[in-house]
Motif scaffolding. Structure first.
Motif, mmCIF file in Angstrom:
data_model
loop_
_atom_site.group_PDB
_atom_site.id
_atom_site.type_symbol
_atom_site.label_atom_id
_atom_site.label_comp_id
_atom_site.label_asym_id
_atom_site.label_seq_id
_atom_site.Cartn_x
_atom_site.Cartn_y
_atom_site.Cartn_z
ATOM 1 N N ALA A 91 51.035 49.971 -16.593
ATOM 2 C CA ALA A 91 50.700 48.746 -15.857
ATOM 3 C C ALA A 91 50.643 47.536 -16.774
ATOM 4 C CB ALA A 91 49.368 48.918 -15.133
ATOM 5 N N GLY A 92 50.357 47.752 -18.048
ATOM 6 C CA GLY A 92 50.287 46.639 -18.985
ATOM 7 C C GLY A 92 51.610 45.923 -19.148
ATOM 8 N N ALA A 93 52.708 46.622 -18.861
ATOM 9 C CA ALA A 93 54.031 46.007 -19.018
ATOM 10 C C ALA A 93 54.471 45.258 -17.768
ATOM 11 C CB ALA A 93 55.060 47.097 -19.349
ATOM 12 N N GLN A 94 53.642 45.328 -16.695
ATOM 13 C CA GLN A 94 54.028 44.703 -15.428
ATOM 14 C C GLN A 94 54.217 43.188 -15.555
ATOM 15 O OE1 GLN A 94 54.689 46.856 -12.227
ATOM 16 N NE2 GLN A 94 52.748 46.069 -11.451
ATOM 17 N N THR A 95 53.240 42.509 -16.162
ATOM 18 C CA THR A 95 53.277 41.040 -16.236
ATOM 19 C C THR A 95 54.511 40.551 -16.978
ATOM 20 O OG1 THR A 95 50.854 40.957 -16.203
ATOM 21 C CG2 THR A 95 52.024 38.992 -16.975
ATOM 22 N N LEU A 96 54.804 41.168 -18.114
ATOM 23 C CA LEU A 96 55.975 40.761 -18.901
ATOM 24 C C LEU A 96 57.263 41.013 -18.130
ATOM 25 C CD1 LEU A 96 57.150 39.703 -21.533
ATOM 26 C CD2 LEU A 96 57.079 42.067 -22.418
ATOM 27 N N ALA A 97 57.332 42.155 -17.442
ATOM 28 C CA ALA A 97 58.546 42.482 -16.688
ATOM 29 C C ALA A 97 58.769 41.496 -15.555
ATOM 30 C CB ALA A 97 58.440 43.903 -16.138
ATOM 31 N N ILE A 98 57.698 41.124 -14.865
ATOM 32 C CA ILE A 98 57.806 40.171 -13.761
ATOM 33 C C ILE A 98 58.241 38.799 -14.276
ATOM 34 C CG2 ILE A 98 56.457 38.881 -12.049
ATOM 35 C CD1 ILE A 98 54.798 41.447 -11.646
ATOM 36 N N ARG A 99 57.660 38.364 -15.367
ATOM 37 C CA ARG A 99 58.016 37.055 -15.944
ATOM 38 C C ARG A 99 59.484 37.020 -16.360
ATOM 39 N NH1 ARG A 99 55.794 32.520 -18.114
ATOM 40 N NH2 ARG A 99 56.932 31.587 -19.865
ATOM 41 N N GLU A 100 59.931 38.083 -17.019
ATOM 42 C CA GLU A 100 61.321 38.124 -17.467
ATOM 43 C C GLU A 100 62.280 38.130 -16.284
ATOM 44 O OE1 GLU A 100 61.536 41.545 -19.924
ATOM 45 O OE2 GLU A 100 60.751 40.525 -21.716
ATOM 46 N N ARG A 101 61.931 38.880 -15.251
ATOM 47 C CA ARG A 101 62.797 38.963 -14.081
ATOM 48 C C ARG A 101 62.861 37.621 -13.357
ATOM 49 N NH1 ARG A 101 60.873 43.470 -10.226
ATOM 50 N NH2 ARG A 101 61.254 44.631 -12.157
ATOM 51 N N PHE A 102 61.687 36.982 -13.187
ATOM 52 C CA PHE A 102 61.643 35.697 -12.485
ATOM 53 C C PHE A 102 62.356 34.611 -13.286
ATOM 54 C CE2 PHE A 102 59.592 31.775 -11.023
ATOM 55 C CZ PHE A 102 59.784 31.903 -9.645
ATOM 56 N N THR A 103 62.173 34.616 -14.603
ATOM 57 C CA THR A 103 62.837 33.636 -15.476
ATOM 58 C C THR A 103 64.348 33.759 -15.355
ATOM 59 O OG1 THR A 103 60.984 33.666 -17.039
ATOM 60 C CG2 THR A 103 63.100 32.854 -17.865
ATOM 61 N N ARG A 104 64.839 34.978 -15.356
ATOM 62 C CA ARG A 104 66.288 35.194 -15.270
ATOM 63 C C ARG A 104 66.858 34.666 -13.952
ATOM 64 N NH1 ARG A 104 66.030 40.004 -16.335
ATOM 65 N NH2 ARG A 104 66.211 40.975 -14.273
ATOM 66 N N ARG A 105 66.146 34.926 -12.881
ATOM 67 C CA ARG A 105 66.625 34.493 -11.567
ATOM 68 C C ARG A 105 66.601 32.968 -11.442
ATOM 69 N NH1 ARG A 105 63.917 38.739 -7.226
ATOM 70 N NH2 ARG A 105 65.101 40.582 -7.889
ATOM 71 N N MET A 106 65.482 32.369 -11.879
ATOM 72 C CA MET A 106 65.368 30.907 -11.767
ATOM 73 C C MET A 106 66.404 30.212 -12.641
ATOM 74 S SD MET A 106 63.127 30.032 -9.558
ATOM 75 C CE MET A 106 62.800 28.315 -9.979
ATOM 76 N N THR A 107 66.650 30.764 -13.808
ATOM 77 C CA THR A 107 67.633 30.166 -14.720
ATOM 78 C C THR A 107 69.030 30.254 -14.118
ATOM 79 O OG1 THR A 107 66.263 30.766 -16.619
ATOM 80 C CG2 THR A 107 68.572 30.243 -17.060
ATOM 81 N N GLU A 108 69.299 31.370 -13.439
ATOM 82 C CA GLU A 108 70.607 31.540 -12.819
ATOM 83 C C GLU A 108 70.789 30.596 -11.634
ATOM 84 O OE1 GLU A 108 70.666 35.630 -11.805
ATOM 85 O OE2 GLU A 108 71.115 36.330 -13.851
ATOM 86 N N LEU A 109 69.727 30.393 -10.864
ATOM 87 C CA LEU A 109 69.822 29.590 -9.644
ATOM 88 C C LEU A 109 69.729 28.088 -9.917
ATOM 89 C CD1 LEU A 109 67.576 31.740 -7.267
ATOM 90 C CD2 LEU A 109 70.062 31.501 -7.173
#
Length: 294
Positions: free
Chosen positions: A180-198
């Motif tokens: 669960a400790g890796a959840q926050t980092l994974a969510i941030r990386e995923r959201f950053t990638r999507r926003m950067t693409e869009l």
């Protein structure tokens, strides 16, 4: 500490008194509540009430069947009695006829005459019937004691199996906490990638990414679920030492599964989802075993 008990078992007791002999069998299978069924010999109606009361004093759950078979082997022979007065009257008449040339009567002929042989009415001897009933009631208690002991033996076999499942759940919760400790980092990386693409050139993108990622991470936080799972593990261990606890354990399994489902739905990483799915499988196996507990 009371012994953990299952709901499947068998007990038997035999007895004999004053020419009567009987056997009592008590058996039980799983049931949500206590249900007692009784089959007994005619003329012993009070035994049903005694059997149900005795079962309720010893057991709290399960479908219990109690059967009593009683017989009196000497009823056709030993209980017969000659009415001497009637026999003497027949002999008197037979002798008078014999003096006039008639054939003397045979023994079996005399015994076959009406009123010579009598079968006592067993129901007339209320005291003897009460003594038999009391003796059968004692055998009922013995059979139910044997049934309870049989169910406790099943409980002793169930206990290590249940404890093993609880230990496995506890270990999985610990793994889930680490993942669960890796959840926050994974969510941030995923959201950053999507926003950067869009919208790569949108003003204030980094601040917006931070706020949105933080909001998503809050929704995906599984610490409450993991805390509740840890509390459920402790409750399950306590209930094992406080029988009869089958109903409470069964309810606790629902709570275990609720938290595991929520954990899977909130998971943002493949490893955490895998742990959640394994957790659900083990909880289901534990639930199947708990359903055998009184």
């Amino acid at each position: 500490m009371s012994a953990l008990s299952g709901m499947t078992g068998f007990g038997r007791a035999d007895g004999a008194l004053d020419g009567w002999s009987w056997s009592v069998e008590a058996r039980s299978v799983n049931g949500r509540n206590l249900e007692v069924r009784f089959r007994g010999p005619p003329g012993f109606d009070a035994l049903e009430r005694l059997a149900k009361t005795s079962a309720q004093a010893r057991l709290s759950r399960g479908q219990v069947t109690i059967g009593v078979q009683a017989k009196r082997p000497d009823a056709a022979t030993g209980a017969l009695k000659i009415n001497q007065a009637v026999l003497d009257r027949y002999l008197e008449l037979a002798n008078a006829l014999a003096e006039e040339g008639a054939t003397p009567p045979s023994a079996d002929g005399l015994l076959g005459l009406r009123g010579v042989l009598e079968v006592p009415d067993e129901d007339d001897d209320a005291e003897a019937r009460a003594a038999i009933e009391a003796a059968i009631a004692l055998s009922l208690d013995q059979a139910l004691d044997a049934l309870k002991l049989s169910r406790e033996r099943e409980g002793s076999q169930l206990r290590p199996v249940i404890v093993d499942f609880i230990d496995r759940i506890e270990a999985m919760v610990a793994v889930a906490e680490a993942e669960a400790g890796a959840q926050t980092l994974a969510i941030r990386e995923r959201f950053t990638r999507r926003m950067t693409e869009l919208a790569p050139d949108a003003p204030g993108l980094e601040d917006r990414i931070f706020l949105e990622a933080a909001a998503l991470a809050t929704k995906a936080d599984v610490r409450e679920e993991l805390d509740r799972l840890t509390a459920h593990v402790a409750s399950a261990r306590t209930l094992l030492d406080q029988p009869p606890s089958g109903r409470k354990l069964d309810f606790l399994m629902q709570e275990f599964m609720r938290e595991a489902n929520t954990l899977c739905s909130k998971s943002a990483t493949t490893p955490l989802t895998a742990v959640g799915l394994d957790l659900k499988a083990v909880i289901e196996q534990l639930r199947e075993q708990v359903q055998n507990v009184e």
